[in-house]
Design a protein around this motif. Structure first.
Motif, PDB file in Angstrom:
ATOM      1  N   TYR A 114       6.691  45.562 -26.150  1.00 15.33           N
ATOM      2  CA  TYR A 114       6.373  45.717 -24.728  1.00 15.33           C
ATOM      3  C   TYR A 114       5.336  46.808 -24.464  1.00 15.33           C
ATOM      4  O   TYR A 114       4.420  46.618 -23.665  1.00 15.33           O
ATOM      5  CB  TYR A 114       7.641  46.047 -23.938  1.00 15.33           C
ATOM      6  N   THR A 115       5.482  47.974 -25.094  1.00 12.33           N
ATOM      7  CA  THR A 115       4.617  49.101 -24.750  1.00 12.33           C
ATOM      8  C   THR A 115       3.888  49.720 -25.940  1.00 12.33           C
ATOM      9  O   THR A 115       2.804  50.269 -25.762  1.00 12.33           O
ATOM     10  CB  THR A 115       5.433  50.226 -24.067  1.00 12.33           C
ATOM     11  N   TYR A 116       4.456  49.665 -27.119  1.00  7.24           N
ATOM     12  CA  TYR A 116       3.897  50.402 -28.253  1.00  7.24           C
ATOM     13  C   TYR A 116       2.472  49.956 -28.571  1.00  7.24           C
ATOM     14  O   TYR A 116       2.224  48.784 -28.825  1.00  7.24           O
ATOM     15  CB  TYR A 116       4.789  50.242 -29.486  1.00  7.24           C
ATOM     16  N   ARG A 117       1.538  50.898 -28.529  1.00 10.47           N
ATOM     17  CA  ARG A 117       0.121  50.667 -28.792  1.00 10.47           C
ATOM     18  C   ARG A 117      -0.472  49.577 -27.910  1.00 10.47           C
ATOM     19  O   ARG A 117      -1.373  48.839 -28.321  1.00 10.47           O
ATOM     20  CB  ARG A 117      -0.086  50.365 -30.290  1.00 10.47           C
ATOM     21  N   ARG A 118       0.025  49.485 -26.676  1.00 10.50           N
ATOM     22  CA  ARG A 118      -0.541  48.539 -25.700  1.00 10.50           C
ATOM     23  C   ARG A 118      -1.175  49.304 -24.528  1.00 10.50           C
ATOM     24  O   ARG A 118      -1.233  48.806 -23.413  1.00 10.50           O
ATOM     25  CB  ARG A 118       0.537  47.581 -25.186  1.00 10.50           C
ATOM     26  N   THR A 119      -1.687  50.469 -24.790  1.00  4.33           N
ATOM     27  CA  THR A 119      -2.269  51.315 -23.751  1.00  4.33           C
ATOM     28  C   THR A 119      -3.311  50.565 -22.928  1.00  4.33           C
ATOM     29  O   THR A 119      -4.232  49.952 -23.473  1.00  4.33           O
ATOM     30  CB  THR A 119      -2.939  52.552 -24.384  1.00  4.33           C
ATOM     31  N   GLY A 120      -3.147  50.614 -21.596  1.00  4.20           N
ATOM     32  CA  GLY A 120      -4.092  49.981 -20.688  1.00  4.20           C
ATOM     33  C   GLY A 120      -3.876  48.498 -20.482  1.00  4.20           C
ATOM     34  O   GLY A 120      -4.445  47.911 -19.548  1.00  4.20           O
ATOM     35  N   PRO A 135      -0.632  48.662 -15.845  1.00  4.41           N
ATOM     36  CA  PRO A 135      -1.165  49.064 -17.156  1.00  4.41           C
ATOM     37  C   PRO A 135      -0.210  50.022 -17.876  1.00  4.41           C
ATOM     38  O   PRO A 135       0.317  50.957 -17.279  1.00  4.41           O
ATOM     39  CB  PRO A 135      -2.488  49.765 -16.808  1.00  4.41           C
ATOM     40  N   ILE A 136      -0.019  49.771 -19.151  1.00  7.36           N
ATOM     41  CA  ILE A 136       0.820  50.647 -19.975  1.00  7.36           C
ATOM     42  C   ILE A 136       0.117  51.983 -20.153  1.00  7.36           C
ATOM     43  O   ILE A 136      -1.091  52.047 -20.372  1.00  7.36           O
ATOM     44  CB  ILE A 136       1.089  50.006 -21.355  1.00  7.36           C
ATOM     45  N   LYS A 137       0.877  53.062 -20.061  1.00 10.67           N
ATOM     46  CA  LYS A 137       0.307  54.402 -20.184  1.00 10.67           C
ATOM     47  C   LYS A 137       0.641  55.009 -21.547  1.00 10.67           C
ATOM     48  O   LYS A 137       1.603  54.602 -22.215  1.00 10.67           O
ATOM     49  CB  LYS A 137       0.829  55.308 -19.064  1.00 10.67           C
ATOM     50  N   GLU A 138      -0.152  56.012 -21.908  1.00 15.68           N
ATOM     51  CA  GLU A 138       0.035  56.715 -23.182  1.00 15.68           C
ATOM     52  C   GLU A 138      -0.263  58.191 -22.988  1.00 15.68           C
ATOM     53  O   GLU A 138      -1.200  58.560 -22.265  1.00 15.68           O
ATOM     54  CB  GLU A 138      -0.906  56.147 -24.241  1.00 15.68           C
ATOM     55  N   GLN A 139       0.534  59.032 -23.608  1.00 14.42           N
ATOM     56  CA  GLN A 139       0.235  60.452 -23.679  1.00 14.42           C
ATOM     57  C   GLN A 139       0.936  61.029 -24.901  1.00 14.42           C
ATOM     58  O   GLN A 139       1.827  60.399 -25.476  1.00 14.42           O
ATOM     59  CB  GLN A 139       0.665  61.197 -22.416  1.00 14.42           C
ATOM     60  N   VAL A 140       0.512  62.207 -25.308  1.00 14.66           N
ATOM     61  CA  VAL A 140       1.116  62.848 -26.470  1.00 14.66           C
ATOM     62  C   VAL A 140       2.357  63.619 -26.025  1.00 14.66           C
ATOM     63  O   VAL A 140       2.334  64.370 -25.054  1.00 14.66           O
ATOM     64  CB  VAL A 140       0.119  63.799 -27.154  1.00 14.66           C
ATOM     65  N   PRO A 145      10.867  57.974 -20.227  1.00 15.08           N
ATOM     66  CA  PRO A 145      10.986  58.851 -21.395  1.00 15.08           C
ATOM     67  C   PRO A 145      11.033  60.329 -21.026  1.00 15.08           C
ATOM     68  O   PRO A 145      11.389  61.159 -21.860  1.00 15.08           O
ATOM     69  CB  PRO A 145       9.730  58.523 -22.212  1.00 15.08           C
ATOM     70  N   PHE A 146      10.705  60.655 -19.770  1.00 20.45           N
ATOM     71  CA  PHE A 146      10.685  62.051 -19.339  1.00 20.45           C
ATOM     72  C   PHE A 146      12.019  62.498 -18.738  1.00 20.45           C
ATOM     73  O   PHE A 146      12.175  63.650 -18.349  1.00 20.45           O
ATOM     74  CB  PHE A 146       9.559  62.262 -18.329  1.00 20.45           C
ATOM     75  N   THR A 147      12.990  61.600 -18.659  1.00 21.08           N
ATOM     76  CA  THR A 147      14.304  61.933 -18.117  1.00 21.08           C
ATOM     77  C   THR A 147      15.005  62.960 -19.009  1.00 21.08           C
ATOM     78  O   THR A 147      15.146  62.739 -20.212  1.00 21.08           O
ATOM     79  CB  THR A 147      15.183  60.679 -18.022  1.00 21.08           C
ATOM     80  N   LEU A 160       3.183  58.667 -27.033  1.00 20.20           N
ATOM     81  CA  LEU A 160       4.270  58.073 -26.258  1.00 20.20           C
ATOM     82  C   LEU A 160       3.695  56.961 -25.388  1.00 20.20           C
ATOM     83  O   LEU A 160       2.645  57.126 -24.767  1.00 20.20           O
ATOM     84  CB  LEU A 160       4.916  59.147 -25.380  1.00 20.20           C
ATOM     85  N   PHE A 161       4.387  55.823 -25.325  1.00 18.46           N
ATOM     86  CA  PHE A 161       3.938  54.672 -24.542  1.00 18.46           C
ATOM     87  C   PHE A 161       5.035  54.283 -23.563  1.00 18.46           C
ATOM     88  O   PHE A 161       6.209  54.229 -23.934  1.00 18.46           O
ATOM     89  CB  PHE A 161       3.620  53.494 -25.470  1.00 18.46           C
ATOM     90  N   TRP A 162       4.640  53.980 -22.318  1.00 19.62           N
ATOM     91  CA  TRP A 162       5.634  53.577 -21.324  1.00 19.62           C
ATOM     92  C   TRP A 162       4.952  52.884 -20.141  1.00 19.62           C
ATOM     93  O   TRP A 162       3.721  52.967 -19.976  1.00 19.62           O
ATOM     94  CB  TRP A 162       6.454  54.771 -20.861  1.00 19.62           C
TER      95      TRP A 162
END
Length: 269
Positions: free
Chosen positions: A235-241, A250-255, A177-179, A261-263
């Motif tokens: 796959y990733t949405y609200r699956r942090t950790g 582990p799925i990561k999350e940041q604002v 998502p940072f591309t 944002l989840f990825w």
């Protein structure tokens, strides 16, 4: 905030439920009373969505005969028995048996044909609409230094795409998502667009967002179904950790720009 598939589903449900019926249109809350009187006793001519915006055209012979609704963060449009009066109902559409009750929208207005054209002109391409043209959006994306995660949330580019579709499509395409947009190839853009079209149209039919492929469903993986207010298998949405279904990372999350944002850092390097 509801994503675009919800608004398209509502547009279709208004048409199916009310057909050519002459509708009772009121504003029990009172904040839309004068406008409701203009379209009271008329029937719906066209109900359609552009992104997260709902336009309901009535057959009323009045310059302002198009109902324009944006649900925003807390708004709902629910189909209920006609006698239902629970809560602060901004707009009540009823055929005597069923009612569509609007509560808490960001806005509810009556507008003209010209104003509708202007409102739609501010939006980008809607993946659910068959008349959408993604090529102008591709060129804007590939000229931008903003991240693709940011660009996908821009309604002036991708109308109707929200946080869930943003996260899930980028994961499914293996794109970070940072591309920066300028580093997204034409092939990648077209893959993103095609994936959004498929997922969002499925969402209209199903009434929920499911993004996992057949090999990653609970049945295929022998895991418990997802338990979340938003529903749907993702796959990733609200699956942090939680472990990524593909690689176990582990799925990561940041604002990012005020939205979570989840990825997966391994699948989306």
């Amino acid at each position: 905030m509801p994503e675009g598939h919800v608004i398209h589903r509502l547009a279709g449900e208004l048409t199916r439920t009310f057909g050519n019926a002459e509708l009772e249109v009121t504003s029990p809350q009172g904040r839309f009373a004068a406008e409701a009187e203009i379209i009271n006793g008329h029937h719906i001519a066209v109900s359609e969505a552009f992104g997260k915006h709902l336009f309901v055209e009535f057959d009323a012979e009045h310059p302002e005969h198009i109902l324009y609704i944006h649900l925003g963060l807390i708004g709902t449009l629910q189909f209920e028995p006609a006698a239902e009066t629970r809560g602060q109902i901004r707009l009540h559409l009823s055929d005597g048996e069923v009612a569509a009750n609007l509560r808490g929208p960001q806005w509810c207005r009556l507008i003209t044909e010209t104003e509708r054209t202007q409102a739609i002109g501010k939006l980008g391409a809607d993946p659910i609409r068959d008349d959408a043209d993604p090529e102008p959006i591709r060129m804007k994306v590939q000229r931008s230094g903003r991240s693709i995660g940011s660009l996908l949330m821009d309604q002036k580019l991708f109308a109707g795409v929200g946080n869930i579709y943003r996260a899930e499509t980028l994961f499914r395409m293996g794109i970070s998502p940072f591309t920066p947009g300028r580093d997204i190839t034409t092939a990648q853009f077209r893959s993103i667009w095609a994936d959004l079209v498929g997922l969002m149209k499925e969402g209209v039919v199903a009434g929920r967002i499911d993004t996992v492929r057949p090999e990653h469903t609970p049945e295929a993986m022998g895991r418990e179904p997802r338990k979340d207010d938003h529903g749907g298998e993702v796959y990733t949405y609200r699956r942090t950790g939680q472990a990524c279904f593909l690689c176990g990372t582990p799925i990561k999350e940041q604002v990012m720009e005020g939205r979570n944002l989840f990825w997966c850092p391994s699948c989306q390097p």
